[in-house]
Design a protein around this motif. Structure first.
Motif, PDB file in Angstrom:
ATOM      1  N   ARG A  45       0.838  -1.179   0.000  1.00  0.00           N
ATOM      2  CA  ARG A  45       0.000   0.000   0.000  1.00  0.00           C
ATOM      3  C   ARG A  45       0.887   1.247   0.000  1.00  0.00           C
ATOM      4  O   ARG A  45       1.862   1.333   0.750  1.00  0.00           O
ATOM      5  N   GLU A  46       0.540   2.208  -0.841  1.00  0.00           N
ATOM      6  CA  GLU A  46       1.345   3.406  -0.960  1.00  0.00           C
ATOM      7  C   GLU A  46       0.501   4.655  -0.752  1.00  0.00           C
ATOM      8  O   GLU A  46      -0.686   4.688  -1.085  1.00  0.00           O
ATOM      9  N   LEU A  47       1.138   5.670  -0.224  1.00  0.00           N
ATOM     10  CA  LEU A  47       0.491   6.958  -0.024  1.00  0.00           C
ATOM     11  C   LEU A  47       0.392   7.683  -1.356  1.00  0.00           C
ATOM     12  O   LEU A  47       1.382   7.822  -2.076  1.00  0.00           O
ATOM     13  N   VAL A  48      -0.798   8.160  -1.672  1.00  0.00           N
ATOM     14  CA  VAL A  48      -1.048   8.862  -2.922  1.00  0.00           C
ATOM     15  C   VAL A  48      -1.108  10.364  -2.709  1.00  0.00           C
ATOM     16  O   VAL A  48      -0.468  11.134  -3.435  1.00  0.00           O
ATOM     17  N   ALA A  49      -1.896  10.799  -1.743  1.00  0.00           N
ATOM     18  CA  ALA A  49      -2.075  12.220  -1.491  1.00  0.00           C
ATOM     19  C   ALA A  49      -2.591  12.412  -0.084  1.00  0.00           C
ATOM     20  O   ALA A  49      -3.234  11.524   0.481  1.00  0.00           O
ATOM     21  N   SER A  50      -2.324  13.570   0.483  1.00  0.00           N
ATOM     22  CA  SER A  50      -2.812  13.882   1.810  1.00  0.00           C
ATOM     23  C   SER A  50      -3.147  15.354   1.899  1.00  0.00           C
ATOM     24  O   SER A  50      -2.598  16.178   1.161  1.00  0.00           O
ATOM     25  N   ILE A  52      -3.734  18.240   5.070  1.00  0.00           N
ATOM     26  CA  ILE A  52      -3.602  18.502   6.493  1.00  0.00           C
ATOM     27  C   ILE A  52      -4.702  19.471   6.921  1.00  0.00           C
ATOM     28  O   ILE A  52      -5.323  20.130   6.083  1.00  0.00           O
ATOM     29  N   SER A  53      -4.926  19.549   8.230  1.00  0.00           N
ATOM     30  CA  SER A  53      -6.024  20.368   8.745  1.00  0.00           C
ATOM     31  C   SER A  53      -5.932  21.820   8.299  1.00  0.00           C
ATOM     32  O   SER A  53      -6.959  22.467   8.103  1.00  0.00           O
ATOM     33  N   GLY A  54      -4.711  22.328   8.137  1.00  0.00           N
ATOM     34  CA  GLY A  54      -4.534  23.692   7.684  1.00  0.00           C
ATOM     35  C   GLY A  54      -4.700  23.890   6.196  1.00  0.00           C
ATOM     36  O   GLY A  54      -4.644  25.032   5.727  1.00  0.00           O
ATOM     37  N   GLY A  55      -4.890  22.813   5.453  1.00  0.00           N
ATOM     38  CA  GLY A  55      -5.121  22.901   4.029  1.00  0.00           C
ATOM     39  C   GLY A  55      -3.939  22.534   3.152  1.00  0.00           C
ATOM     40  O   GLY A  55      -4.086  22.464   1.934  1.00  0.00           O
ATOM     41  N   ARG A  56      -2.789  22.302   3.739  1.00  0.00           N
ATOM     42  CA  ARG A  56      -1.627  21.912   2.944  1.00  0.00           C
ATOM     43  C   ARG A  56      -1.842  20.532   2.335  1.00  0.00           C
ATOM     44  O   ARG A  56      -2.429  19.646   2.944  1.00  0.00           O
ATOM     45  N   THR A  57      -1.340  20.353   1.140  1.00  0.00           N
ATOM     46  CA  THR A  57      -1.484  19.096   0.427  1.00  0.00           C
ATOM     47  C   THR A  57      -0.124  18.541   0.038  1.00  0.00           C
ATOM     48  O   THR A  57       0.840  19.285  -0.153  1.00  0.00           O
ATOM     49  N   ASN A  58      -0.074  17.225  -0.089  1.00  0.00           N
ATOM     50  CA  ASN A  58       1.121  16.536  -0.540  1.00  0.00           C
ATOM     51  C   ASN A  58       0.717  15.423  -1.483  1.00  0.00           C
ATOM     52  O   ASN A  58      -0.354  14.835  -1.340  1.00  0.00           O
ATOM     53  N   TYR A  59       1.591  15.135  -2.443  1.00  0.00           N
ATOM     54  CA  TYR A  59       1.307  14.133  -3.455  1.00  0.00           C
ATOM     55  C   TYR A  59       2.516  13.251  -3.686  1.00  0.00           C
ATOM     56  O   TYR A  59       3.661  13.703  -3.592  1.00  0.00           O
ATOM     57  N   ALA A  60       2.229  11.999  -4.004  1.00  0.00           N
ATOM     58  CA  ALA A  60       3.288  11.132  -4.484  1.00  0.00           C
ATOM     59  C   ALA A  60       3.783  11.641  -5.830  1.00  0.00           C
ATOM     60  O   ALA A  60       3.016  12.193  -6.625  1.00  0.00           O
ATOM     61  N   ASP A  61       5.062  11.447  -6.093  1.00  0.00           N
ATOM     62  CA  ASP A  61       5.629  11.921  -7.353  1.00  0.00           C
ATOM     63  C   ASP A  61       4.898  11.342  -8.564  1.00  0.00           C
ATOM     64  O   ASP A  61       4.763  12.006  -9.594  1.00  0.00           O
ATOM     65  N   SER A  62       4.417  10.125  -8.439  1.00  0.00           N
ATOM     66  CA  SER A  62       3.790   9.455  -9.563  1.00  0.00           C
ATOM     67  C   SER A  62       2.457  10.072  -9.974  1.00  0.00           C
ATOM     68  O   SER A  62       1.980   9.810 -11.078  1.00  0.00           O
ATOM     69  N   VAL A  63       1.862  10.884  -9.103  1.00  0.00           N
ATOM     70  CA  VAL A  63       0.556  11.460  -9.419  1.00  0.00           C
ATOM     71  C   VAL A  63       0.569  12.980  -9.457  1.00  0.00           C
ATOM     72  O   VAL A  63      -0.469  13.586  -9.778  1.00  0.00           O
TER      73      VAL A  63
END
Length: 122
Positions: A45-50, A52-63
């Protein structure tokens, strides 16, 4: 009790788009972050995107550049907009919700949904 329900998966042709939804309900006291993970057969299982409560986002490089995570706080819903889908995106997509109270000092408390299948055909 906290319930997490994903929906929106399905079969789509390469290059197409899907929007996944993650609805959180129940005894919600605090949501620190919501993340989308995916798991393909035979893979971890891999992390795709997240988000945070403040609105910041993160993405896996592949997406990056193809997927967008967003939220509607009034509905306790997080979305994953997936564009330019590739066969490699085929997986079961899971929503994870972190509800760790601010006073909790023994790690994190999170909740998983049942997953929704995304299949991208070529």
């Amino acid at each position: 009790q906290v319930q997490v329900v994903e929906s929106g998966g399905g079969l789509v042709q390469a290059g197409g788009s899907l929007r996944l939804s993650c609805v959180v309900s129940g005894n919600i006291y605090n949501i620190n972050a919501v993340a989308w993970h995916r798991q393909a057969p035979g893979k971890q299982r891999e992390l795709v995107a997240s988000i945070i409560s403040g609105g910041r986002t993160n993405y896996a490089d592949s997406v990056k550049g193809r997927f967008t995570i967003s939220r509607d706080n009034a509905k306790n819903t997080v979305y994953l907009e997936m564009n330019s889908l590739k066969p490699e995106d085929t997986a079961v997509y899971y929503c994870n919700v972190d509800t760790t109270p601010i006073w909790y000092n023994s790690g994190t408390i999170d909740h998983w949904g049942q997953g929704t299948q995304v299949t991208v055909s070529s």
